[in-house]
Write an enzyme that holds these catalytic residues in place. Structure first.
Site, PDB file in Angstrom:
ATOM      1  N   ARG A   1     -38.553 -37.870-101.249  1.00 39.80           N
ATOM      2  CA  ARG A   1     -38.155 -37.576 -99.865  1.00 39.80           C
ATOM      3  C   ARG A   1     -39.005 -38.384 -98.897  1.00 39.80           C
ATOM      4  NH1 ARG A   1     -39.116 -31.676 -99.380  1.00 39.80           N
ATOM      5  NH2 ARG A   1     -39.014 -32.179 -97.188  1.00 39.80           N
TER       6      ARG A   1
ATOM      7  N   MET B   1     -28.031 -32.222 -93.049  1.00 40.59           N
ATOM      8  CA  MET B   1     -28.425 -31.052 -93.828  1.00 40.59           C
ATOM      9  C   MET B   1     -29.542 -31.391 -94.815  1.00 40.59           C
ATOM     10  SD  MET B   1     -26.343 -29.011 -92.404  1.00 40.59           S
ATOM     11  CE  MET B   1     -26.244 -27.535 -93.376  1.00 40.59           C
ATOM     12  N   ARG B   2     -30.690 -31.751 -94.270  1.00 37.91           N
ATOM     13  CA  ARG B   2     -31.850 -32.070 -95.088  1.00 37.91           C
ATOM     14  C   ARG B   2     -33.079 -31.444 -94.470  1.00 37.91           C
ATOM     15  NH1 ARG B   2     -34.207 -36.417 -95.167  1.00 37.91           N
ATOM     16  NH2 ARG B   2     -34.898 -36.248 -97.291  1.00 37.91           N
TER      17      ARG B   2
ATOM     18  N   LEU C   1     -36.696 -32.134 -93.616  1.00 37.89           N
ATOM     19  CA  LEU C   1     -37.447 -33.372 -93.382  1.00 37.89           C
ATOM     20  C   LEU C   1     -38.902 -33.212 -93.800  1.00 37.89           C
ATOM     21  CD1 LEU C   1     -35.791 -33.936 -89.964  1.00 37.89           C
ATOM     22  CD2 LEU C   1     -35.485 -35.418 -91.949  1.00 37.89           C
TER      23      LEU C   1
ATOM     24  N   ASN D   1     -32.332 -30.645 -82.851  1.00 44.50           N
ATOM     25  CA  ASN D   1     -31.288 -30.294 -83.796  1.00 44.50           C
ATOM     26  C   ASN D   1     -30.408 -29.212 -83.194  1.00 44.50           C
ATOM     27  OD1 ASN D   1     -30.003 -30.210 -86.436  1.00 44.50           O
ATOM     28  ND2 ASN D   1     -31.041 -28.267 -86.752  1.00 44.50           N
TER      29      ASN D   1
ATOM     30  N   HIS E   1     -28.046 -25.974 -84.171  1.00 45.51           N
ATOM     31  CA  HIS E   1     -27.890 -25.013 -85.269  1.00 45.51           C
ATOM     32  C   HIS E   1     -26.870 -23.960 -84.863  1.00 45.51           C
ATOM     33  CE1 HIS E   1     -28.982 -22.785 -88.814  1.00 45.51           C
ATOM     34  NE2 HIS E   1     -29.041 -21.694 -88.071  1.00 45.51           N
TER      35      HIS E   1
ATOM     36  N   SER F   1     -27.717 -22.831 -81.057  1.00 50.45           N
ATOM     37  CA  SER F   1     -29.011 -23.137 -80.451  1.00 50.45           C
ATOM     38  C   SER F   1     -29.323 -24.613 -80.646  1.00 50.45           C
ATOM     39  CB  SER F   1     -30.132 -22.338 -81.129  1.00 50.45           C
ATOM     40  OG  SER F   1     -29.878 -20.961 -81.126  1.00 50.45           O
TER      41      SER F   1
ATOM     42  N   THR G   1     -39.320 -28.929 -86.052  1.00 53.96           N
ATOM     43  CA  THR G   1     -40.696 -28.701 -86.491  1.00 53.96           C
ATOM     44  C   THR G   1     -40.671 -28.593 -88.017  1.00 53.96           C
ATOM     45  OG1 THR G   1     -40.450 -26.305 -86.242  1.00 53.96           O
ATOM     46  CG2 THR G   1     -41.342 -27.526 -84.331  1.00 53.96           C
TER      47      THR G   1
ATOM     48  N   LEU H   1     -37.977 -24.731 -91.353  1.00 54.10           N
ATOM     49  CA  LEU H   1     -36.524 -24.809 -91.248  1.00 54.10           C
ATOM     50  C   LEU H   1     -36.010 -23.976 -90.075  1.00 54.10           C
ATOM     51  CD1 LEU H   1     -33.818 -25.746 -92.512  1.00 54.10           C
ATOM     52  CD2 LEU H   1     -33.853 -23.618 -93.828  1.00 54.10           C
ATOM     53  N   ASP H   2     -35.390 -24.634 -89.106  1.00 51.10           N
ATOM     54  CA  ASP H   2     -34.786 -23.982 -87.944  1.00 51.10           C
ATOM     55  C   ASP H   2     -35.768 -23.076 -87.198  1.00 51.10           C
ATOM     56  OD1 ASP H   2     -32.335 -25.231 -88.503  1.00 51.10           O
ATOM     57  OD2 ASP H   2     -31.750 -23.621 -89.865  1.00 51.10           O
TER      58      ASP H   2
ATOM     59  N   GLU I   1     -21.018 -25.616 -79.056  1.00 46.43           N
ATOM     60  CA  GLU I   1     -21.925 -26.669 -79.516  1.00 46.43           C
ATOM     61  C   GLU I   1     -21.649 -27.977 -78.782  1.00 46.43           C
ATOM     62  OE1 GLU I   1     -22.019 -27.250 -83.755  1.00 46.43           O
ATOM     63  OE2 GLU I   1     -22.281 -25.114 -84.142  1.00 46.43           O
TER      64      GLU I   1
END
Length: 179
Positions: free
Chosen positions: A51, A76-77, A79, A93, A95, A122, A127, A130-131, A160
């Site tokens: 990764r 959909m990864r 980071l 991002n 969500h 949202s 960061t 995740l989310d 969105e």
């Protein structure tokens, strides 16, 4: 992504979409970007040993485009910490939930299963968690009797498309920043 491209066409919009990246060659957004004359790039994560190697190459692409802000949509990864640190305060991002509720996948079905009275989307700063990044903006939709995950998702998607360009405007103009 298409909503961001359309918003950026307006003369008074404070951001320009300079490139679109996907880790899937068949992502429909790539064709949308190409049709608008926007540079595109793809990389398959499976082509990389780690990764970290993938994210380092991705960062090189973003830097070659002189990227200021990274906007993720459908990427959909999870980071790597080094990628997140490199783009800290400049990666956002979207969500499909009212964070902090329903982080991760299957948000619409989970909202229905939980009996939520409202759902939404949202835009948040990216960061390491995740989310978990600070929320920039949210939009709410009511959960209606008889809703399915699909009908709820369709109403959230409308929001969105409205919300993401507004959140990018806030970041680009400094009205929203990572605390």
């Amino acid at each position: 992504m298409g909503a961001l491209i359309q918003a950026a066409k307006k003369e008074d919009y404070p951001a320009e979409i300079i490139g679109v990246f996907s880790n899937r060659r068949a992502a429909p957004g790539l064709d949308v970007a190409r049709a608008e004359g926007i540079e595109t790039a793809t990389l398959a994560q499976s082509s990389f040993a780690s990764r970290e190697d993938f994210d380092t190459t991705l960062t090189g692409i973003l830097e070659s485009w002189s990227t200021d802000i990274v906007c993720m949509a459908g990427f959909m990864r999870v980071l790597t910490p080094s990628f997140v640190e490199r783009w800290q305060g400049r990666a956002i991002n979207i969500h499909p939930s009212l964070l902090p509720a329903f982080k991760g996948l299957d948000t619409h079905a989970r909202a229905l299963a939980a009996g939520a009275a409202e759902h939404g989307c949202s835009v948040h700063f990216v960061t390491p968690g995740l989310d978990e990044g600070p929320v920039i903006a949210q939009a709410r939709v009511p959960v209606r009797p008889g809703d399915t995950a699909e009908t709820l998702a369709a109403r959230v998607l409308v929001e969105e498309h409205r919300l993401y360009p507004e959140a990018l405007r806030m970041v680009a103009t400094g009205k929203a920043s990572l605390p």
